[in-house]
Design an enzyme around this catalytic site. Structure first.
Site, PDB file in Angstrom:
ATOM      1  N   GLY A   1     -35.491  17.296 -21.962  1.00  0.00           N
ATOM      2  CA  GLY A   1     -34.051  17.361 -22.180  1.00  0.00           C
ATOM      3  C   GLY A   1     -33.365  17.627 -20.862  1.00  0.00           C
TER       4      GLY A   1
ATOM      5  N   VAL B   1     -31.046  19.833 -17.925  1.00  0.00           N
ATOM      6  CA  VAL B   1     -31.241  21.093 -17.208  1.00  0.00           C
ATOM      7  C   VAL B   1     -30.679  22.259 -18.018  1.00  0.00           C
ATOM      8  CG1 VAL B   1     -30.704  22.355 -15.094  1.00  0.00           C
ATOM      9  CG2 VAL B   1     -31.098  19.886 -15.015  1.00  0.00           C
ATOM     10  N   ASP B   2     -31.435  23.358 -18.082  1.00  0.00           N
ATOM     11  CA  ASP B   2     -30.992  24.599 -18.703  1.00  0.00           C
ATOM     12  C   ASP B   2     -30.749  24.463 -20.210  1.00  0.00           C
ATOM     13  OD1 ASP B   2     -30.523  27.321 -18.411  1.00  0.00           O
ATOM     14  OD2 ASP B   2     -28.345  27.048 -18.356  1.00  0.00           O
TER      15      ASP B   2
ATOM     16  N   SER C   1     -44.849 -10.582  11.197  1.00  0.00           N
ATOM     17  CA  SER C   1     -45.499  -9.859  10.091  1.00  0.00           C
ATOM     18  C   SER C   1     -45.391  -8.356  10.295  1.00  0.00           C
ATOM     19  CB  SER C   1     -46.959 -10.300   9.939  1.00  0.00           C
ATOM     20  OG  SER C   1     -47.679 -10.238  11.138  1.00  0.00           O
TER      21      SER C   1
END
Length: 638
Positions: free
Chosen positions: A37, A39-40, A549
């Site tokens: 989910g 933050v916090d 290259s």
């Protein structure tokens, strides 16, 4: 005497109870789940509460937790359960989860492994790691904030990663006075979003990880309006992947060919799906050879049957070609084999996807070289819109075609995680850059087959009385690559060697005239040259190539196309200031003035070879001297 007998009987009953308990505990099913989910939202606190309520915390840990809560936690004198999971110093300092933290606990009915995944978008790649092996996802929503961007991102990823058991845990209900309307509004909002991304069913719970509401028992006295299960009750009752996997057709990627002596040859691995028993017919892929199971061997002895989730060694009745990376499967229902796919990618590296660059693709025990084409689209997780994309950046989710250099034994990810999920690894740094899910094979890959010819590449080489080589000249523009390559070819011609020179500018007039000078176009330019050079070595030629290259990965890609010792990397080592003074084409001047973009050495990097076979310095030697030195190094040519 009678008392003594009673004591013996009591001891026997206790021992019997202990054995019964241990047997029951050993045969409990295991559920792996994640919390994710924004933050916090309280993910770490919830897991800490589960550990606390399931009595998985020792007294000394509890004392230390109480002490830490006073200094680090945010709840004053109360226990901060998040500290049980946030183990890194940086996590405690910032009050966030950075790494994936795994914790184990058990109840009377089941054992659990829970992964606490970080909520920050920056650490989405860590969340993917945790979700890749999960049976269930607990998606937390802060009751005060509702459904956020990371809620949507993590839900989409969980669904894409094949997690079908979703729990929407509306957390911190204590901070909204356990208001039912708040809970109902969040569930309605999430339901509308879930339908958009294909989530057909989820279980919604009103909880408080800090107060413990509806965690182990339900309903809480604070939510009399809720009549569903507690979180633990739900976790104990859902179906786990291992139970589902056992009902699928038998699949076992071979991890090791077990050959302890001349009399024993078995194939060891973890059974991904299905069950197997002695006498069952099996097929080895990609060879397609069939046999029957002779025995199923483990450290504890032979088995009458083995099922998904068990690691075993299988012996066969016949000696068939089978090695690490092959897949043993049920004979009459094998998985697919292909080398071109559509895949969903989650990009996990700070550096963007380099379209056309070769990466290692690891699927189970199979490892092949693979390239990713320009994405068909990337997904906007806020709107679920499909957006045009030329590449993928950190945490981007997109769909692209993937081509492998060898056929892969696979099944679509939605059918099998083991044979449908893969990672991409950078060949230079060995860093994992992406996680992917194979959607399906491309039909054209099933219709293109290698046509065997009677005249072999060795026959071509013998006719020319030489050993094929690719002399790969690399260096800055103006270093003298083309001049030296031309001198080398002239000397080889005097030696009656059959050669062909591929020059960077000349090739862009024809084969690669559709390519520009962006990083993606440079990669494709070298890939095409590599394929042409490989065909020319098949014809027995000594091929000279003069290209800037600039990237090591592409030079390694060409090396990997060829057989051992055929690729000779020649570094034309010229300082930038010297190359710029030569500037016969005026390219550096244009690049310095901004009229020529993506010019190597100015605004595009040049990655010098680390271990070239040959190095020549054009400051110290003339082209003629450099050519003679190179000839001396590559002799003999037969």
């Amino acid at each position: 005497m009678a008392t003594q007998d009673t004591s013996y009987e009591t001891d026997a009953l206790i021992a019997e109870d202990i054995d019964a308990y241990l047997d029951t505990h050993q045969h409990k099913t295991m559920l792996r789940f994640i919390t994710c989910g924004s933050v916090d939202d309280g993910k770490s606190t919830l897991i800490g509460r589960l550990l606390y309520d399931s009595k998985m915390i020792f007294e000394d840990q509890l004392d230390a937790l109480s002490a830490d809560s006073k200094t680090v936690g945010t709840k004053g004198q109360e226990i901060d359960f998040a500290l049980l999971v946030d183990g890194l110093a940086a996590e405690r300092e910032q009050g966030i989860t950075i790494d994936v933290a795994y914790r184990f606990f058990n109840t009377e009915k089941r054992k659990f492994i829970v992964a606490d995944c970080p909520g920050h978008e920056q650490y989405t790649r860590n969340m993917v790691t945790g979700a890749s092996t999960a049976d269930l996802a607990v998606i937390l929503v802060d009751a005060r904030k509702g459904v956020l961007v990371q809620t949507r991102r993590h839900s989409y990823l969980c669904h894409q990663l094949g997690i079908r058991n979703i729990v929407l845990a509306v957390n911190k209900m204590d901070l909204v006075d356990y208001d039912r309307q708040v809970f109902d509004d969040i569930v309605a909002d999430y339901t509308a979003f879930a339908r958009e991304i294909g989530i057909q069913h989820f279980t919604a719970l009103p909880i408080s990880g800090f107060k413990g509401d509806n965690i182990t028992t339900a309903p809480s006295e604070n939510t009399p309006w809720y009549d569903g299960p507690s979180l633990v009750d739900h976790l104990e009752s859902v179906e786990v992947l291992s139970e589902v996997a056992a009902e699928k057709p038998f699949r076992m990627p071979v991890q090791w060919v077990n050959r302890p002596d001349l009399d024993f040859r078995g194939f060891s691995g973890l059974i991904a799906n299905g069950k197997i028993a002695p006498g069952d017919p099996v097929r080895a892929l990609p060879s397609g050879k069939t046999s029957t199971v002779k025995s199923i061997v483990t450290y504890d002895g032979e088995l009458d049957e083995a099922i998904a989730g068990q690691s075993v060694t299988i012996t066969l009745a016949d000696e068939i070609d089978c090695s690490r990376g092959d897949v043993l499967c049920v004979a009459d229902d094998p998985p697919e084999t292909a080398d071109q796919f559509e895949a969903t990618l989650v990009w996990m590296a700070d550096e963007d996807l380099s379209v056309g660059r070769a990466y290692w693709l690891k699927l189970g025990t199979q490892t092949v070289s693979a390239t990713v084409q320009q994405p068909k689209y990337r997904v906007d997780v806020n709107t679920m819109d499909h957006l045009a994309a030329k590449s993928l950046g950190l945490n981007d989710i997109g769909v692209a075609e993937v081509y492998s250099d060898k056929p892969l034994v696979f099944e679509p990810y939605e059918k099998s995680r083991s044979l449908g999920g893969f990672i991409l690894i950078d060949k230079i740094t060995n860093a994992t850059v992406a996680a992917g899910m194979l959607n399906f094979s491309l039909r054209r890959s099933q219709n293109v087959h290698w046509q065997a010819t009677d005249i072999t590449r060795q026959h071509h080489a013998d006719m020319k009385n030489q050993t094929p080589r690719v002399l790969w000249f690399t260096g800055l523009s103006g270093s003298g690559k083309s001049t030296i390559a031309n001198e080398v070819e002239k000397k080889l011609a005097l030696m009656n060697r059959h050669t062909f020179l591929l020059d960077g500018d000349n090739v862009r007039h024809g084969l690669n005239k559709d390519l520009g000078f962006t990083e993606a176009d440079r990669i494709e330019n070298i890939r095409r040259i590599g394929e042409v050079a490989r065909l020319m070595t098949d014809a027995g030629l000594i091929v000279l190539t003069a290209f800037i290259s600039p990237f090591r990965a592409e030079r390694q890609m060409v090396r990997d196309m060829l057989t051992d010792h055929e690729f000779v990397e020649i570094f034309v080592d010229t300082p930038l200031e010297v190359a710029e003074r030569r500037d016969v084409k005026g390219l550096y001047k244009k690049a310095r003035s901004g009229k020529l973009k993506n010019f190597t050495g100015i605004d595009s990097p040049y990655e010098a070879p680390q271990k070239p076979e040959i190095t020549v310095n054009t400051v110290e030697m003339t082209p003629e001297q450099a050519a003679s030195y190179i000839i001396d190094q590559i002799l003999p040519l037969k």
